[in-house]
Design an enzyme around this catalytic site. Structure first.
Site, PDB file in Angstrom:
ATOM      1  N   HIS A 234      -4.678  59.733   3.221  1.00 12.53           N
ATOM      2  CA  HIS A 234      -3.576  60.569   3.708  1.00 12.53           C
ATOM      3  C   HIS A 234      -2.383  59.670   4.000  1.00 12.53           C
ATOM      4  O   HIS A 234      -2.533  58.632   4.636  1.00 12.53           O
ATOM      5  CB  HIS A 234      -4.021  61.293   4.990  1.00 12.53           C
ATOM      6  CG  HIS A 234      -3.033  62.296   5.487  1.00 12.53           C
ATOM      7  ND1 HIS A 234      -1.914  61.946   6.211  1.00 12.53           N
ATOM      8  CD2 HIS A 234      -2.979  63.637   5.350  1.00 12.53           C
ATOM      9  CE1 HIS A 234      -1.227  63.043   6.496  1.00 12.53           C
ATOM     10  NE2 HIS A 234      -1.851  64.076   5.986  1.00 12.53           N
ATOM     11  N   CYS A 272       0.233  64.617   0.861  1.00 17.31           N
ATOM     12  CA  CYS A 272       0.734  65.403   1.994  1.00 17.31           C
ATOM     13  C   CYS A 272       2.248  65.421   1.909  1.00 17.31           C
ATOM     14  O   CYS A 272       2.918  64.435   2.224  1.00 17.31           O
ATOM     15  CB  CYS A 272       0.262  64.823   3.325  1.00 17.31           C
ATOM     16  SG  CYS A 272       0.896  65.774   4.728  1.00 17.31           S
ATOM     17  N   HIS A 299      -2.016  68.539   0.866  1.00 11.78           N
ATOM     18  CA  HIS A 299      -1.531  69.207   2.081  1.00 11.78           C
ATOM     19  C   HIS A 299      -0.117  69.653   1.761  1.00 11.78           C
ATOM     20  O   HIS A 299       0.733  68.816   1.467  1.00 11.78           O
ATOM     21  CB  HIS A 299      -1.429  68.219   3.241  1.00 11.78           C
ATOM     22  CG  HIS A 299      -2.742  67.792   3.809  1.00 11.78           C
ATOM     23  ND1 HIS A 299      -2.825  66.899   4.857  1.00 11.78           N
ATOM     24  CD2 HIS A 299      -4.009  68.150   3.504  1.00 11.78           C
ATOM     25  CE1 HIS A 299      -4.103  66.710   5.158  1.00 11.78           C
ATOM     26  NE2 HIS A 299      -4.834  67.448   4.357  1.00 11.78           N
ATOM     27  N   ASP A 346      -0.751  72.756   5.424  1.00 15.13           N
ATOM     28  CA  ASP A 346      -0.925  71.737   6.452  1.00 15.13           C
ATOM     29  C   ASP A 346       0.026  72.079   7.592  1.00 15.13           C
ATOM     30  O   ASP A 346       1.226  71.945   7.431  1.00 15.13           O
ATOM     31  CB  ASP A 346      -0.566  70.390   5.818  1.00 15.13           C
ATOM     32  CG  ASP A 346      -0.895  69.209   6.702  1.00 15.13           C
ATOM     33  OD1 ASP A 346      -1.771  69.343   7.568  1.00 15.13           O
ATOM     34  OD2 ASP A 346      -0.283  68.147   6.502  1.00 15.13           O
ATOM     35  N   HIS A 347      -0.496  72.502   8.680  1.00 14.04           N
ATOM     36  CA  HIS A 347       0.314  72.923   9.840  1.00 14.04           C
ATOM     37  C   HIS A 347       1.029  74.251   9.532  1.00 14.04           C
ATOM     38  O   HIS A 347       1.256  74.593   8.366  1.00 14.04           O
ATOM     39  CB  HIS A 347       1.398  71.920  10.228  1.00 14.04           C
ATOM     40  CG  HIS A 347       0.871  70.549  10.529  1.00 14.04           C
ATOM     41  ND1 HIS A 347       1.665  69.548  11.006  1.00 14.04           N
ATOM     42  CD2 HIS A 347      -0.364  70.019  10.438  1.00 14.04           C
ATOM     43  CE1 HIS A 347       0.945  68.449  11.175  1.00 14.04           C
ATOM     44  NE2 HIS A 347      -0.298  68.720  10.832  1.00 14.04           N
ATOM     45  N   TYR A 363      -1.938  73.950  14.265  1.00 15.56           N
ATOM     46  CA  TYR A 363      -3.090  74.606  13.629  1.00 15.56           C
ATOM     47  C   TYR A 363      -3.390  76.007  14.161  1.00 15.56           C
ATOM     48  O   TYR A 363      -4.534  76.424  14.235  1.00 15.56           O
ATOM     49  CB  TYR A 363      -4.320  73.698  13.728  1.00 15.56           C
ATOM     50  CG  TYR A 363      -4.190  72.522  12.795  1.00 15.56           C
ATOM     51  CD1 TYR A 363      -4.565  72.637  11.455  1.00 15.56           C
ATOM     52  CD2 TYR A 363      -3.628  71.323  13.218  1.00 15.56           C
ATOM     53  CE1 TYR A 363      -4.402  71.583  10.581  1.00 15.56           C
ATOM     54  CE2 TYR A 363      -3.461  70.255  12.342  1.00 15.56           C
ATOM     55  CZ  TYR A 363      -3.852  70.402  11.028  1.00 15.56           C
ATOM     56  OH  TYR A 363      -3.682  69.362  10.151  1.00 15.56           O
TER      57      TYR A 363
HETATM   58  C1  CS2 Z   1      -3.397  65.954   9.291  1.00 15.32           C
HETATM   59  C2  CS2 Z   1      -3.845  64.586   9.730  1.00 15.32           C
HETATM   60  O1  CS2 Z   1      -2.728  67.267  11.055  1.00 15.32           O
HETATM   61  C3  CS2 Z   1      -2.380  66.503  10.183  1.00 15.32           C
HETATM   62  O2  CS2 Z   1      -1.238  66.140   9.995  1.00 15.32           O
HETATM   63  O3  CS2 Z   1      -2.881  65.937   8.030  1.00 15.32           O
HETATM   64  O4  CS2 Z   1      -4.283  64.611  11.035  1.00 15.32           O
HETATM   65  C4  CS2 Z   1      -4.925  64.120   8.827  1.00 15.32           C
HETATM   66  O5  CS2 Z   1      -6.083  64.868   9.063  1.00 15.32           O
HETATM   67  C5  CS2 Z   1      -5.326  62.712   8.957  1.00 15.32           C
HETATM   68  O6  CS2 Z   1      -4.246  61.869   9.032  1.00 15.32           O
HETATM   69  C6  CS2 Z   1      -6.178  62.328   7.785  1.00 15.32           C
HETATM   70  O7  CS2 Z   1      -6.958  61.281   8.134  1.00 15.32           O
HETATM   71 MN    MN Z   2      -1.163  66.169   6.145  1.00 15.52          MN
END
Ligand code: CS2
Ligand code: MN
Length: 387
Positions: A234, A272, A299, A346-347, A363
């Site tokens: 990531h 991401c 993501h 993602d979020h 989340y």
């Molecule tokens: C996730 C990260 O919430 C987020 O932004 O993308 O916490 C992600 O799970 C970690 O960095 C991956 O190891």
């Molecule tokens: Mn992410």
């Protein structure tokens, strides 16, 4: 073959249920055993138990996010070999349960960093926010890092004292908690631990951290090959050095270096777009074009930056990231694959009923449901134009 619509689920304690996730229309689950301490071996029974709960709800666990990399590995400390062997064992246990896509990060000490978790948007929903002046307040007045002022622009330094003096004690406390917070169910670090780590990473530096990542990857690649596991790193979030800590997964160049330094199909990337998008030099579409052959997980989210580099998490389709461009490329890459690439919104914003609930930052259910709905519509639109 469409992309695999997925959703991060923190496990049975997640306020968002598997039923909610089904209603949101996701098929794949992204989950981890957050209860296992970092670096310990994930027991097969616990993996199977999680898998069973997910499958009984009619869903499929498709990505493990994350198997955290212990600090001893990142710093190549004296216990490094022990934790590497634990990591390999965890991979074996996961593969024995049919799990073959693993996400991880190589960010020193902290996972993603934001200065505010409830930035109110004009429409009343709330987003995660990163502000350089607030970060410098933490760095200069809370952490009190040596020579920290050297890392901030004059513009930021001109505002820092004034803003700090206007903050209440509760606001200072909240800023501190926000920055030190880790993954919600895994707990954060203390100021003392952070200061200690910063000293350790100062000696390691950028090149040293790159070497430690390559060492980690080399030591697990045989295992991954045997088990057909795809590792996905990531990107750093935000994608630049903060608090004097080195960052090595922040740009196209970094990601290319990672996949070339250990050139193996199992050494992959989690694209991401929100993390990468926070750096004005990053173009997510260009990055995806460069490293797409190693992207096994995505993501999708967006960010909006201001002229000072501060940013908030914007709607999934609007913001600095060209989401239509990313989706076009992702759809094209997916067509060449035997298995659909899983992606997750993602979020998402805290909005509607979720504003009155206790949710994990980023989340909550409804904001992600909206994100997923928009993204699947975008995918369908692109598919229909290209077919
Ligand atoms: C996730 C990260 O919430 C987020 O932004 O993308 O916490 C992600 O799970 C970690 O960095 C991956 O190891
Ligand atoms: Mn992410």
């Amino acid at each position: 073959m469409a992309l695999l619509q997925s959703w991060r689920w923190y496990g049975p304690d997640d306020p968002v249920s598997l039923q909610d996730i089904k209603q949101a229309g996701a098929e794949g689950i992204v989950s981890a055993l957050h209860q296992v301490a970092h670096g310990e071996i994930w027991p097969i029974e616990e993996i199977l138990e999680r898998k069973k709960i997910i499958e009984e709800a009619g869903l499929k666990w498709v990505v493990v996010e994350s198997v955290p990399v212990h600090e001893e590995i990142k710093t190549k400390g004296s216990q490094c070999e022990l934790y590497l062997s634990n990591y390999r064992q965890t991979l074996q246990n996961l593969a024995a349960c049919g799990l073959q896509v693993v996400c991880y990060n190589f960010m020193p000490v902290l996972d993603w960093t934001r200065t505010k978790l409830d930035y109110v948007l004009p429409n009343g929903s709330k987003a995660l926010y990163f502000d350089w002046v607030d970060l410098s307040i933490f760095d200069l007045f809370i952490l009190k890092r040596e020579n920290a002022e050297k890392d901030y622009s004059e513009k930021v330094l001109l505002q820092v004292e004034k803003r700090f003096n206007q903050m209440t004690e509760a606001e200072v406390q909240l800023l501190k908690e926000n920055i030190l917070m880790g993954v919600p169910t895994e707990g954060g670090v203390t100021l003392e631990q952070l200061t200690e780590s910063i000293e350790i990473y100062k000696k390691i530096g950028f090149d040293g951290l790159r070497e430690n990542l390559a060492y980690f990857l080399q030591s697990i690649m045989d295992t991954c090959q045997q088990l057909n596991i795809k590792m996905t790193i990531h990107p750093d979030d935000p994608p630049y050095s903060i608090l004097g800590l080195p960052r090595i997964a922040s740009s196209k160049e970094d990601l290319l270096h990672i996949i070339e330094s250990v050139d193996h199909p199992s050494n992959g990337i989690c694209l991401c777009t929100g993390s990468l998008g926070a750096n004005p030099d990053n173009d997510a579409v260009e990055i995806l074009k460069a490293v797409g052959h190693r992207v096994y997980f995505a993501h999708l989210r967006n960010v909006q930056k201001d002229e000072n580099g501060n940013f908030y998490e914007s709607d999934h389709l609007t913001g600095d990231v060209d989401m239509a461009g990313v989706m076009k490329e992702l759809v094209a890459i997916n067509k060449q694959r035997a298995n659909s690439i899983p992606f997750r919104p993602d979020h998402g914003h805290q909005m509607l009923d979720d504003l009155n609930k206790v949710t994990n930052p980023g989340y909550s259910a409804i904001g992600r449901l909206k994100g997923l709905a928009e993204l699947r519509g975008l995918e369908m639109g692109i598919e229909s134009m290209t077919n």
